[in-house]
Write a protein that holds these residues in place. Structure first.
Motif, PDB file in Angstrom:
ATOM      1  N   LEU A 167       2.113   4.325  -4.412  1.00 29.78           N
ATOM      2  CA  LEU A 167       2.489   2.923  -4.609  1.00 29.78           C
ATOM      3  C   LEU A 167       3.929   2.686  -4.165  1.00 29.78           C
ATOM      4  CD1 LEU A 167       1.284   0.318  -5.731  1.00 29.78           C
ATOM      5  CD2 LEU A 167       2.214   0.929  -7.970  1.00 29.78           C
ATOM      6  N   HIS A 168       4.831   3.578  -4.509  1.00 25.37           N
ATOM      7  CA  HIS A 168       6.236   3.456  -4.119  1.00 25.37           C
ATOM      8  C   HIS A 168       6.359   3.409  -2.596  1.00 25.37           C
ATOM      9  CE1 HIS A 168      10.621   4.262  -4.963  1.00 25.37           C
ATOM     10  NE2 HIS A 168      10.553   4.562  -3.671  1.00 25.37           N
ATOM     11  N   LEU A 169       5.703   4.333  -1.911  1.00 23.15           N
ATOM     12  CA  LEU A 169       5.813   4.404  -0.450  1.00 23.15           C
ATOM     13  C   LEU A 169       5.138   3.212   0.217  1.00 23.15           C
ATOM     14  CD1 LEU A 169       5.185   8.222   0.041  1.00 23.15           C
ATOM     15  CD2 LEU A 169       7.372   7.014   0.071  1.00 23.15           C
ATOM     16  N   ASP A 170       4.014   2.728  -0.365  1.00 24.96           N
ATOM     17  CA  ASP A 170       3.343   1.555   0.207  1.00 24.96           C
ATOM     18  C   ASP A 170       4.214   0.308   0.096  1.00 24.96           C
ATOM     19  OD1 ASP A 170       1.138   3.020   0.881  1.00 24.96           O
ATOM     20  OD2 ASP A 170      -0.062   2.427  -0.865  1.00 24.96           O
ATOM     21  N   ILE A 171       4.878   0.122  -1.055  1.00 29.91           N
ATOM     22  CA  ILE A 171       5.757  -1.047  -1.221  1.00 29.91           C
ATOM     23  C   ILE A 171       6.936  -0.957  -0.258  1.00 29.91           C
ATOM     24  CG2 ILE A 171       7.316  -2.222  -2.829  1.00 29.91           C
ATOM     25  CD1 ILE A 171       5.407  -1.504  -5.085  1.00 29.91           C
ATOM     26  N   LEU A 172       7.517   0.225  -0.116  1.00 26.23           N
ATOM     27  CA  LEU A 172       8.598   0.417   0.854  1.00 26.23           C
ATOM     28  C   LEU A 172       8.144   0.032   2.252  1.00 26.23           C
ATOM     29  CD1 LEU A 172      10.282   3.825  -0.098  1.00 26.23           C
ATOM     30  CD2 LEU A 172      11.237   1.540  -0.369  1.00 26.23           C
ATOM     31  N   ARG A 173       6.971   0.502   2.633  1.00 16.70           N
ATOM     32  CA  ARG A 173       6.458   0.219   3.979  1.00 16.70           C
ATOM     33  C   ARG A 173       6.278  -1.275   4.198  1.00 16.70           C
ATOM     34  NH1 ARG A 173       0.588   1.320   3.865  1.00 16.70           N
ATOM     35  NH2 ARG A 173       0.759  -0.753   2.897  1.00 16.70           N
ATOM     36  N   ASP A 174       5.686  -1.967   3.212  1.00 21.45           N
ATOM     37  CA  ASP A 174       5.417  -3.394   3.386  1.00 21.45           C
ATOM     38  C   ASP A 174       6.710  -4.212   3.420  1.00 21.45           C
ATOM     39  OD1 ASP A 174       2.696  -3.097   3.594  1.00 21.45           O
ATOM     40  OD2 ASP A 174       2.306  -3.396   1.465  1.00 21.45           O
ATOM     41  N   LEU A 175       7.681  -3.860   2.586  1.00 20.74           N
ATOM     42  CA  LEU A 175       8.958  -4.580   2.628  1.00 20.74           C
ATOM     43  C   LEU A 175       9.659  -4.357   3.960  1.00 20.74           C
ATOM     44  CD1 LEU A 175      10.244  -3.982  -1.018  1.00 20.74           C
ATOM     45  CD2 LEU A 175       9.439  -6.132  -0.040  1.00 20.74           C
TER      46      LEU A 175
END
Length: 549
Positions: free
Chosen positions: A505-513
């Protein structure tokens, strides 16, 4: 004529002081604007941190008014809670008092060196160096202005008019307090008013009364400047004014007792006015901090929530002006700006859901996404129907508008189909990030909102300097994303349970931002390309192979 000369010297010295303050503020915003906003934006998770963030931001901006307006804008965008914002302003008040102490220490001799160093840094062309250079020039000018103030007030020390006026003012403390408040309002700075008071020879009691007035007037400027914001944001400035008003009411009857005590202190580096200013704000912070909740409740009664406003959507796409490309492009641009505001609202609501563990704001996100899809299609159809009379510049502008609205639609998709489900997953599974991980994501959310706001400004103004700053912000965002990913992996190796549970979840949010920022920054590409400031490829030239004998 002598009186006129003294007045002109005083006015000139005050003008130079205000100009220097402005240079410091502008320079610090240019060099560290994003970092200062980040300090305010995510430094409010606890009251001590909120107090510290207000203090640090004001030391950087040299203006509690600027800090108050930034804080009010963040409250208006639901990035800071209203009651936590009051703690921020308590720190800001102490910060401006510490600033007065720093600039009042007798170090005028270093002013030329500061201005020379500032000039050299300004010439380097780097944004960071230029901002620091401007701030140093401002500090140098402030020191020079203090020397001019001291020189301008020398004739007043033996003036019979002042000797006759002071006893009258000393016997009318409410009038003196209001007069000093008026000076602070005119200067838009309690700091400038306090430094002016410090330069004039006055009885201790009258000095303290004038300092109280300067503090009261310094809280009026943010109230006036935030008048156009919503009720929630206006409460920040009104609450600060209420707090300072309470402080003045409590302190005024005690001036006769406290002023001689402060004046009798063995160490006096800066004078009674500056030291009294610091003592007042420290005491005010200690007094009001425990009562912050009650103060907030009073302000909410004074300024209730704005009534809900339902306004029909304004459609800027006027078919009757399609044969006038300039008017048609202007309407299309305003429609796209409105779409950009909707996209920023989507991101703001997603961040609110993320921070509060509440999925209800995400319902609005889905509604806005449907509206954006419809509106961007209308813009594309409208631009395709421009008449053949459009010039080459008009066609180029139409392409830029089309590119930007497509990027906005992509951002909306990322928020609705990427960030939204990720936030729902966090809330639905009851996942908790580590403190470090949460702060990193909060920071990136804040920077992404700032990038969207800057993109809107660049699209509207086509300002080359702002476009360049937006591109530099992209580099900053890339660094933040990479550092967060690296730190997350370190926490995983250390075996932190929270990091392991939220890893994907942390890495997915980073990617989307990161993807959102890339789409937002693209608005700067055509503007910088016109100036020849972009290159076709980010690849470095390959080194030539060594010639073999």
């Amino acid at each position: 004529m002598n009186s006129i000369a003294v007045i002109l010297q005083l006015a000139g010295a005050v003008a130079l002081l205000l100009f220097g303050l402005g240079l410091v503020r502008d320079g610090m915003l240019e060099a560290f604007g994003l970092r200062l906003k980040m300090i305010l934006g995510f430094g409010t998770r606890s009251q001590p941190r909120a107090f510290g963030s207000g203090l640090l931001a004001t030391l950087g901006l040299q203006s509690s008014t600027a800090t108050a307006l930034l804080t009010a804008s963040f409250v208006d965008r639901q990035m800071i809670g209203g009651r936590m914002a009051q703690i921020v302003l308590l720190g800001a008040n102490v910060g401006t008092a510490l600033t007065a102490v720093l600039v009042s220490i007798q170090i005028e001799a270093v002013a030329p060196a500061l201005m020379l160093l500032g000039y050299v840094l300004r010439k380097r062309g780097n944004v960071l160096a230029a901002g620091i250079g401007g701030a140093l020039i401002g500090v140098g000018l402030m020191l020079v202005s203090l020397a001019l103030l001291e020189h301008a007030t020398l004739p007043m020390r033996d003036s019979p008019l002042l000797a006759a006026f002071l006893p009258m003012l000393d016997n009318a403390w409410p009038v003196a307090l209001l007069m000093a408040a008026g000076i602070a309002v005119v200067c838009s700075s309690s700091l400038a008013a306090v430094l002016l008071i410090a330069s004039i020879p006055l009885p201790p009691e009258l000095t303290m009364v004038l300092v109280l007035g300067a503090n009261l007037g310094g809280a009026v400027s943010p109230v006036l400047a935030s008048a156009g914001l919503g009720a929630v944001a206006r409460r920040v400035a009104v609450g600060n004014l209420l707090v300072r008003g309470i402080g003045c009411l409590v302190a005024l009857p005690l001036v006769a007792t406290l002023a001689p005590l402060l004046a009798g202190l063995p160490t006096h580096l800066t004078g009674l006015a500056v030291e009294g200013h610091l003592a007042f704000n420290l005491a005010l912070a200690a007094l009001i901090w425990p009562l912050n909740g009650a103060i907030g409740a009073v302000v909410e009664r004074i300024l209730p929530d704005d009534p809900p406003v339902t306004t029909a959507r304004r459609n800027w796409l006027d078919d009757t002006v399609l044969d006038a490309p300039l008017l048609a492009l202007s309407g299309a641009s305003r429609e796209v700006l409105a779409i950009g505001d909707k996209v920023e609202r989507m991101l703001s609501q997603t961040r609110t859901a993320f921070a509060r563990d509440d999925t209800s704001p995400l319902a609005e996100v889905a509604e806005i996404e449907d509206q954006i899809d419809t509106r961007q299609q209308e813009v594309k159809n409208y631009l395709s129907r421009l008449t053949g009379d459009a010039s080459e510049d008009d066609r180029r502008r139409a392409i830029d508008i089309l590119d930007y609205v497509i990027n906005l639609e992509h951002i909306g998709d990322i928020i609705d189909k990427g960030l939204g489900p990720e936030v729902r997953k966090k809330i639905g599974l009851g996942l908790r990030f580590s403190d470090e991980g949460y702060q990193e994501l909060e920071r990136l959310f804040l920077v992404t909102q700032e990038a969207l706001r800057m993109a809107q400004t660049v699209f509207m103004t086509r300002d080359h300097d702002m476009a360049r700053r937006l591109m530099e912000l992209k580099i900053e965002i890339r660094k933040l994303e990479r550092q967060s990913a690296q730190r997350h992996l370190i926490r995983l190796r250390e075996g932190q349970t929270e990091s392991r549970e939220t890893s994907s979840l942390h890495l997915d949010i980073l990617r989307d931002l990161k993807r959102i920022n890339a789409h937002a920054v693209s608005v700067a590409h055509p503007i910088l390309d016109e100036q020849g400031l972009l290159v076709e490829s980010r690849l470095r030239a390959a080194p030539r192979a060594a010639h073999k004998e």
